[in-house]
Scaffold this motif. Structure first.
Motif, PDB file in Angstrom:
ATOM      1  N   LEU A  61      16.748  55.301  72.123  1.00 39.65           N
ATOM      2  CA  LEU A  61      17.305  54.247  71.277  1.00 39.65           C
ATOM      3  C   LEU A  61      16.748  54.337  69.860  1.00 39.65           C
ATOM      4  N   ALA A  62      15.441  54.530  69.718  1.00 41.46           N
ATOM      5  CA  ALA A  62      14.827  54.604  68.389  1.00 41.46           C
ATOM      6  C   ALA A  62      15.345  55.814  67.612  1.00 41.46           C
ATOM      7  N   SER A  63      15.526  56.939  68.284  1.00 48.30           N
ATOM      8  CA  SER A  63      16.040  58.141  67.606  1.00 48.30           C
ATOM      9  C   SER A  63      17.461  57.916  67.105  1.00 48.30           C
ATOM     10  N   TYR A  64      18.265  57.233  67.919  1.00 48.68           N
ATOM     11  CA  TYR A  64      19.649  56.983  67.505  1.00 48.68           C
ATOM     12  C   TYR A  64      19.704  56.033  66.307  1.00 48.68           C
ATOM     13  N   ILE A  65      18.896  54.968  66.348  1.00 54.01           N
ATOM     14  CA  ILE A  65      18.877  54.018  65.224  1.00 54.01           C
ATOM     15  C   ILE A  65      18.383  54.707  63.963  1.00 54.01           C
ATOM     16  N   ALA A  66      17.346  55.529  64.089  1.00 54.73           N
ATOM     17  CA  ALA A  66      16.824  56.252  62.928  1.00 54.73           C
ATOM     18  C   ALA A  66      17.874  57.186  62.344  1.00 54.73           C
ATOM     19  N   ASP A  67      18.665  57.813  63.206  1.00 52.79           N
ATOM     20  CA  ASP A  67      19.705  58.732  62.741  1.00 52.79           C
ATOM     21  C   ASP A  67      20.837  57.985  62.039  1.00 52.79           C
ATOM     22  N   VAL A  68      21.257  56.843  62.602  1.00 51.56           N
ATOM     23  CA  VAL A  68      22.376  56.084  62.025  1.00 51.56           C
ATOM     24  C   VAL A  68      21.973  55.406  60.721  1.00 51.56           C
TER      25      VAL A  68
ATOM     26  N   LYS B 179      19.410  56.154  58.830  1.00 45.78           N
ATOM     27  CA  LYS B 179      18.716  57.072  57.915  1.00 45.78           C
ATOM     28  C   LYS B 179      17.314  56.558  57.565  1.00 45.78           C
ATOM     29  N   ILE B 180      16.562  56.196  58.611  1.00 48.42           N
ATOM     30  CA  ILE B 180      15.203  55.699  58.424  1.00 48.42           C
ATOM     31  C   ILE B 180      14.268  56.512  59.309  1.00 48.42           C
ATOM     32  N   PRO B 181      12.964  56.503  59.040  1.00 47.32           N
ATOM     33  CA  PRO B 181      12.019  57.226  59.895  1.00 47.32           C
ATOM     34  C   PRO B 181      11.995  56.666  61.314  1.00 47.32           C
ATOM     35  N   PHE B 182      11.616  57.511  62.244  1.00 45.77           N
ATOM     36  CA  PHE B 182      11.552  57.111  63.655  1.00 45.77           C
ATOM     37  C   PHE B 182      10.595  55.941  63.848  1.00 45.77           C
TER      38      PHE B 182
END
Length: 312
Positions: free
Chosen positions: A61-68, A70-73
């Motif tokens: 979940l954290a990786s997906y939010i960071a990707d969408v 555009k923020i650090p993990f």
């Protein structure tokens, strides 16, 4: 942050989406069904459930939010923690949490989270475009045939309805029977002649074949060597990611390094960003994969995460 939107996106692709410190949303595929009383056809779908016991952060979940976003993990992890604290406060106050297209969450009398799934959205991508439909009941007419004896010379079964409305059928049947009997007698004669000829020819062919077989001798002086086929075994759809590399040679070095450390490491191909992915191991069972992930994060790499993907 609309956490439920990100969870909903991931449920299309994964069977388990964990919200760290809160619980996990699980999906299970069910086959198409037909309701016997309403004649309604339901397409195959994914059934949603919630498990409060699964709270470890697998990084999905954290990786997906960071990707969408555009923020650090790490920033994504902090945002999830703040949102989870808010959700727990609302539940403690007795409110019901409504996650759009996912379901409702609330506390029961024992302080446990109760989940009521939503049925407005089908997360099974294989059933895209298939909707519920109702078919009218099929009525079948059963006809009972009654046998009736008539003239001994012409044993024809005729129902009473057909005798009354179509008497000419009886006489047509008499003419048809007469022609059939004459033609059958003539055809039997020619068929018998043909069968006799075919039988003689077959016996002669069998005699010649047996003679050839007795004369033939088969000797294999140099038998072909045995062939050994190496078949790659399917290793499961749950993969513990060790890292991703732009250069494939760095990927190979990482695989060799992990193998020397005792891991069943391997490459699983290139992701959508063009990076070569390396896994610690792959598993058939999701619970076994989560257990191994926790051990890897505790002893070797805190940034390891779980990828659920069917790799051919």
């Amino acid at each position: 942050m609309r956490l439920e939107t990100y969870i909903s996106d991931l449920l299309y692709r994964y069977d388990c989406v964990t919200v760290p410190g809160f619980g996990a949303f699980l999906t299970q595929r069910v086959s198409a069904k037909v309701h016997e009383s309403t004649n309604a056809f339901y397409p195959p779908k994914k059934v949603l459930s919630f498990n409060e016991q699964i709270q470890k952060n697998d990084g999905l979940l954290a990786s997906y939010i960071a990707d969408v976003e555009k923020i650090p993990f790490e920033v994504a992890v902090i945002k999830i923690e703040k949102r989870v604290q808010s959700l727990k406060s609302l539940l403690t106050e007795g409110e019901t949490l409504s996650f759009h297209n996912i379901g409702d969450l609330s506390f029961n009398n024992e302080g446990k989270i109760v989940f009521e799934p939503s049925y407005h959205l089908n997360y099974l991508t294989d059933a895209f475009g298939l909707n519920q439909l109702v078919s009218p009941a099929i009525t079948r007419e059963v006809y009972k045939e009654e046998a009736e004896k008539i003239e001994k010379v012409i044993p024809i079964s005729v129902t009473p309805e057909k005798r009354k409305t179509r008497p000419y059928l009886k006489y047509a049947a008499i003419a048809l029977l007469a022609l059939t009997v004459g033609g059958f007698a003539a055809s039997n004669y020619y068929v018998n002649q043909i069968n006799t000829h075919n039988q003689l020819a077959q016996e002669e062919a069998n005699t010649q074949l047996e003679s050839k077989i007795q004369e033939a001798t088969f000797v294999i002086e140099n038998p072909l060597p045995a062939v050994t086929l190496k078949v790659n075994k399917q290793v499961g759809n749950y993969h513990i990611i060790a890292g991703a590399f732009r250069l494939e040679e760095n990927c190979d070095k990482k695989v060799q390094q992990l193998k020397e450390q005792g891991f069943d490491a391997r490459k699983i191909g290139v992701n959508k960003y063009g990076l070569h992915q390396v896994v610690y191991s792959s598993h058939f069972d999701r619970l076994e994969a989560l257990k191994t992930l926790r051990e890897v994060k505790r002893t070797h790499n805190k940034a390891a995460w779980l990828l659920v993907k069917d790799i051919n």
